[in-house]
Design an enzyme around this catalytic site. Structure first.
Site, PDB file in Angstrom:
ATOM      1  N   ASP A  92       0.614  -1.175  -0.301  1.00 11.28           N
ATOM      2  CA  ASP A  92       0.228  -0.089  -0.102  1.00 11.28           C
ATOM      3  C   ASP A  92       0.710   1.116  -0.349  1.00 11.28           C
ATOM      4  OD1 ASP A  92      -2.822   1.352   2.382  1.00 11.28           O
ATOM      5  OD2 ASP A  92      -2.721   1.996   0.111  1.00 11.28           O
ATOM      6  N   SER A  93       0.650   2.390  -0.448  1.00 12.23           N
ATOM      7  CA  SER A  93       1.168   3.425  -0.561  1.00 12.23           C
ATOM      8  C   SER A  93       1.251   4.082   0.744  1.00 12.23           C
ATOM      9  CB  SER A  93       0.148   4.520  -1.705  1.00 12.23           C
ATOM     10  OG  SER A  93      -0.798   5.081  -0.722  1.00 12.23           O
ATOM     11  N   GLY A  94       0.890   3.776   1.187  1.00 16.71           N
ATOM     12  CA  GLY A  94       1.110   4.733   2.911  1.00 16.71           C
ATOM     13  C   GLY A  94      -0.187   5.421   3.161  1.00 16.71           C
ATOM     14  N   GLY A  95      -0.985   5.803   2.176  1.00 16.47           N
ATOM     15  CA  GLY A  95      -2.185   7.131   2.601  1.00 16.47           C
ATOM     16  C   GLY A  95      -2.949   6.809   3.888  1.00 16.47           C
ATOM     17  N   TYR A  96      -3.099   5.793   3.646  1.00 15.20           N
ATOM     18  CA  TYR A  96      -4.515   5.265   4.914  1.00 15.20           C
ATOM     19  C   TYR A  96      -3.970   4.936   5.737  1.00 15.20           C
ATOM     20  CZ  TYR A  96      -7.567   2.149   6.712  1.00 15.20           C
ATOM     21  OH  TYR A  96      -8.683   1.728   7.844  1.00 15.20           O
ATOM     22  N   ASP A 146      -3.168   7.908  -2.799  1.00 15.10           N
ATOM     23  CA  ASP A 146      -4.564   8.882  -2.238  1.00 15.10           C
ATOM     24  C   ASP A 146      -5.526   9.129  -0.821  1.00 15.10           C
ATOM     25  OD1 ASP A 146      -4.570   6.091  -1.387  1.00 15.10           O
ATOM     26  OD2 ASP A 146      -6.781   5.849  -1.614  1.00 15.10           O
ATOM     27  N   GLN A 194     -12.064   6.417  -5.545  1.00 13.56           N
ATOM     28  CA  GLN A 194     -12.136   6.732  -4.465  1.00 13.56           C
ATOM     29  C   GLN A 194     -13.870   7.506  -4.624  1.00 13.56           C
ATOM     30  OE1 GLN A 194     -11.185   6.565  -1.185  1.00 13.56           O
ATOM     31  NE2 GLN A 194      -9.328   6.184  -1.767  1.00 13.56           N
ATOM     32  N   GLY A 221     -11.701   3.689  -0.301  1.00 15.48           N
ATOM     33  CA  GLY A 221     -11.968   4.618   0.714  1.00 15.48           C
ATOM     34  C   GLY A 221     -14.151   3.772   0.967  1.00 15.48           C
ATOM     35  N   ASP A 271      -8.088  -7.744   0.530  1.00 19.94           N
ATOM     36  CA  ASP A 271      -6.757  -7.590   2.381  1.00 19.94           C
ATOM     37  C   ASP A 271      -7.213  -7.397   3.810  1.00 19.94           C
ATOM     38  OD1 ASP A 271      -6.266  -4.833   1.356  1.00 19.94           O
ATOM     39  OD2 ASP A 271      -5.230  -5.746   3.687  1.00 19.94           O
ATOM     40  N   HIS A 340      -3.828 -20.927  11.393  1.00 19.69           N
ATOM     41  CA  HIS A 340      -5.552 -21.337  10.883  1.00 19.69           C
ATOM     42  C   HIS A 340      -5.960 -20.662  10.567  1.00 19.69           C
ATOM     43  CE1 HIS A 340      -9.180 -22.995  11.195  1.00 19.69           C
ATOM     44  NE2 HIS A 340      -9.521 -22.081  11.843  1.00 19.69           N
TER      45      HIS A 340
HETATM   46  C1  LIG Z   1      -9.535  -1.875   6.337  1.00 24.52           C
HETATM   47  N1  LIG Z   1     -10.708  -1.041   5.915  1.00 24.52           N
HETATM   48  C2  LIG Z   1      -9.644   0.123   4.562  1.00 24.52           C
HETATM   49  N2  LIG Z   1     -10.027   0.617   4.480  1.00 24.52           N
HETATM   50  C3  LIG Z   1      -9.190   1.599   3.369  1.00 24.52           C
HETATM   51  C4  LIG Z   1      -8.647   1.838   1.910  1.00 24.52           C
HETATM   52  C5  LIG Z   1      -7.697   2.417   1.634  1.00 24.52           C
HETATM   53  C6  LIG Z   1      -7.777   3.063   0.903  1.00 24.52           C
HETATM   54  O1  LIG Z   1      -8.744   3.795   0.345  1.00 24.52           O
HETATM   55  N3  LIG Z   1      -6.607   3.959   0.295  1.00 24.52           N
HETATM   56  C7  LIG Z   1      -5.380   3.190   0.231  1.00 24.52           C
HETATM   57  N4  LIG Z   1      -4.699   3.207   0.082  1.00 24.52           N
HETATM   58  N5  LIG Z   1      -5.869   2.145   1.432  1.00 24.52           N
HETATM   59  C8  LIG Z   1      -6.674   1.448   1.862  1.00 24.52           C
HETATM   60  C9  LIG Z   1      -6.963   0.701   3.001  1.00 24.52           C
HETATM   61  C10 LIG Z   1      -5.666   0.149   3.626  1.00 24.52           C
HETATM   62  C11 LIG Z   1      -5.193  -1.212   3.598  1.00 24.52           C
HETATM   63  C12 LIG Z   1      -3.958  -1.579   3.901  1.00 24.52           C
HETATM   64  O2  LIG Z   1      -3.387  -1.797   5.390  1.00 24.52           O
HETATM   65  C13 LIG Z   1      -2.775  -2.390   6.070  1.00 24.52           C
HETATM   66  O3  LIG Z   1      -3.962  -3.363   6.928  1.00 24.52           O
HETATM   67  C14 LIG Z   1      -3.673  -2.468   8.017  1.00 24.52           C
HETATM   68  C15 LIG Z   1      -2.336  -3.496   4.633  1.00 24.52           C
HETATM   69  O4  LIG Z   1      -0.886  -2.719   4.533  1.00 24.52           O
HETATM   70  C16 LIG Z   1      -0.512  -3.930   4.218  1.00 24.52           C
HETATM   71  C17 LIG Z   1      -3.310  -3.184   3.347  1.00 24.52           C
HETATM   72  O5  LIG Z   1      -1.927  -2.425   2.149  1.00 24.52           O
HETATM   73  C18 LIG Z   1      -2.870  -2.790   1.066  1.00 24.52           C
HETATM   74  C19 LIG Z   1      -7.440   0.229   3.650  1.00 24.52           C
HETATM   75  N6  LIG Z   1      -8.618  -0.422   4.697  1.00 24.52           N
END
Ligand SMILES: CNc1nc2cc3c(=O)[nH]c(N)nc3c(CC[C@H]3O[C@@H](OC)[C@H](OC)[C@@H]3OC)c2[nH]1
Length: 376
Positions: A92-96, A146, A194, A221, A271, A340
């Site tokens: 992931d980009s780190g945005g979240y 994002d 988004q 989002g 994920d 598990h």
């Molecule tokens: C739980 N609900 C949820 N809605 C999300 C929405 C977004 C989003 O709009 N943009 C971005 N960039 N990331 C999001 C993410 C994080 C996924 C990452 O969060 C990390 O898990 C916590 C994991 O990083 C290893 C994963 O990597 C893809 C979300 N997570």
């Protein structure tokens, strides 16, 4: 990276396909174990490969950038060499993560200023440097920078946020397409839809993302507190716009039910931290339903955790024994429960794929949701 669509279900939008990367193939629908700090917590690489049968795992730019840092990762030859996972990786980009650091970050057109949750040091993520960072980490699939709009947020906020995310996406694409991978294999950049829960914004965003014609597309989002029905409704019309010949990734989702409903709506990649996070507090997903192993009722149940699932931990250890380990807060409890739960999640999406190919997905899905979500 390429995607082959093998079959589309006749009674739903479910699809079976294959993603091919330089680190191997991914059969879809797929669940991607979350490996935030270069490890899927409490799980060995060989357990991921041989027991869980994971095909692709996640890493996280925010965490890896802060620790161990880009210098170490580059000198190791990238994340695959550093943690020993030789299959595909998505970061992931780190945005979240940065946006969830509510009080220690500042958003502007340039990017996001934030303080490290580890030592308070100050940093700036921009679309450009996040692309460079993910080049250095070396994931096969990387996500655009994002803003994941909070839920709820008003229409105007959602519109402004989406428009900035689109401007950031152009900057990501310009930077990514003008740089090369550092380790001799190719990487793919996925844009992220988004628009919060506003249909006109979501359609606008899906159209803009589809126009970029990247190797895959993500829906962001969501899974941020909105009702599940709202999530399903949004996915349904967004997937009518995202191209069928590219994989669709629904970020952060979800429970077994969310995943099966998402597959029926045309999602290929998922994920979620749930299987690993819940495992660490004793919540087990099994083929027969959900077990809170801390419950007294399991203290003298000497049957296997989940005989029907198969695999070492689920058939070798008993419910009573795992409950004992969890009550003692033994390290082994996190290991057993994590392997598990992840084995269950990979089994579930693997079964979905089989039933899509067999042509009876919808009937199977409706029965399976009831079965695996019942509380035991
Ligand atoms: C739980 N609900 C949820 N809605 C999300 C929405 C977004 C989003 O709009 N943009 C971005 N960039 N990331 C999001 C993410 C994080 C996924 C990452 O969060 C990390 O898990 C916590 C994991 O990083 C290893 C994963 O990597 C893809 C979300 N997570």
């Amino acid at each position: 990276m390429k995607y082959e669509l093998h079959k589309t279900d006749s009674q739903s939008k479910a699809r079976a396909g294959k993603i091919t990367t330089d680190h191997g193939e991914i059969l879809t629908p797929i669940f991607m174990p979350v490996g935030t700090a270069a490890t899927v917590k409490a799980v060995h690489q060989r357990e991921l490969a041989n027991d869980i049968k994971a095909q692709i795992i996640l890493g996280n730019t925010y965490h890896l950038y802060l620790r161990p840092g880009l210098d170490i990762l580059e000198r190791a030859g990238g994340l695959h060499k550093f943690n020993g996972w030789s299959g595909p990786i998505l970061t992931d980009s780190g945005g979240y993560q940065v946006f969830s650091l509510k009080d220690i970050r500042k958003i502007s057109e340039e990017g996001v200023k934030f303080q490290s949750h580890i030592d308070g040091s100050r940093h700036l993520f921009t679309p450009e440097n996040v692309m460079d960072t993910q080049r250095t980490i070396g994931a096969d699939i990387i996500m655009a920078f994002d803003e994941c709009a909070p839920y709820p947020c008003d229409y105007n906020y959602a519109k402004k946020s989406m428009e900035m995310t689109h401007r950031w996406l152009k900057r990501c694409i310009d930077r990514f397409d003008s740089t090369e991978g550092k380790y001799g294999y190719s990487q793919a950049l996925f844009p992220i839809v988004q628009g919060s829960v506003y249909k006109d914004l979501r359609i606008q965003s899906a159209e803009f993302i589809a126009e970029q014609n990247r190797e895959g597309n993500a829906i962001g989002g969501l899974a941020v507190g909105e009702p599940a029905e709202k999530m399903y409704e949004t996915i349904d019309y967004v997937n009518d716009i995202l191209p069928k010949d590219k994989p669709r990734y629904l970020m952060g989702v979800g429970t077994p039910e969310n995943i099966l409903e998402g597959i029926a709506l045309g999602i290929d990649m998922f994920d979620c931290v749930m299987p690993t996070r819940n495992a660490r507090n004793g919540m087990l997903f099994t083929t027969q339903g959900i077990i809170n192993i801390r419950n007294e009722k399991w203290k003298d149940d000497f049957t296997a955790i989940d005989e029907a699932l198969g695999g070492y931990v689920s058939t070798f250890y008993s419910k009573a024994y795992l409950r004992h380990l969890v009550k003692c807060d033994e390290i082994l409890s996190a290991q057993i429960a994590s392997v598990h739960n992840l084995t269950f999640y990979l089994w579930l999406v693997g079964q979905a794929r089989e039933h899509i190919l067999a042509g009876d997905f919808l009937t199977w899905k409706n029965a399976m949701v009831k079965q695996v979500m019942q509380r035991l």
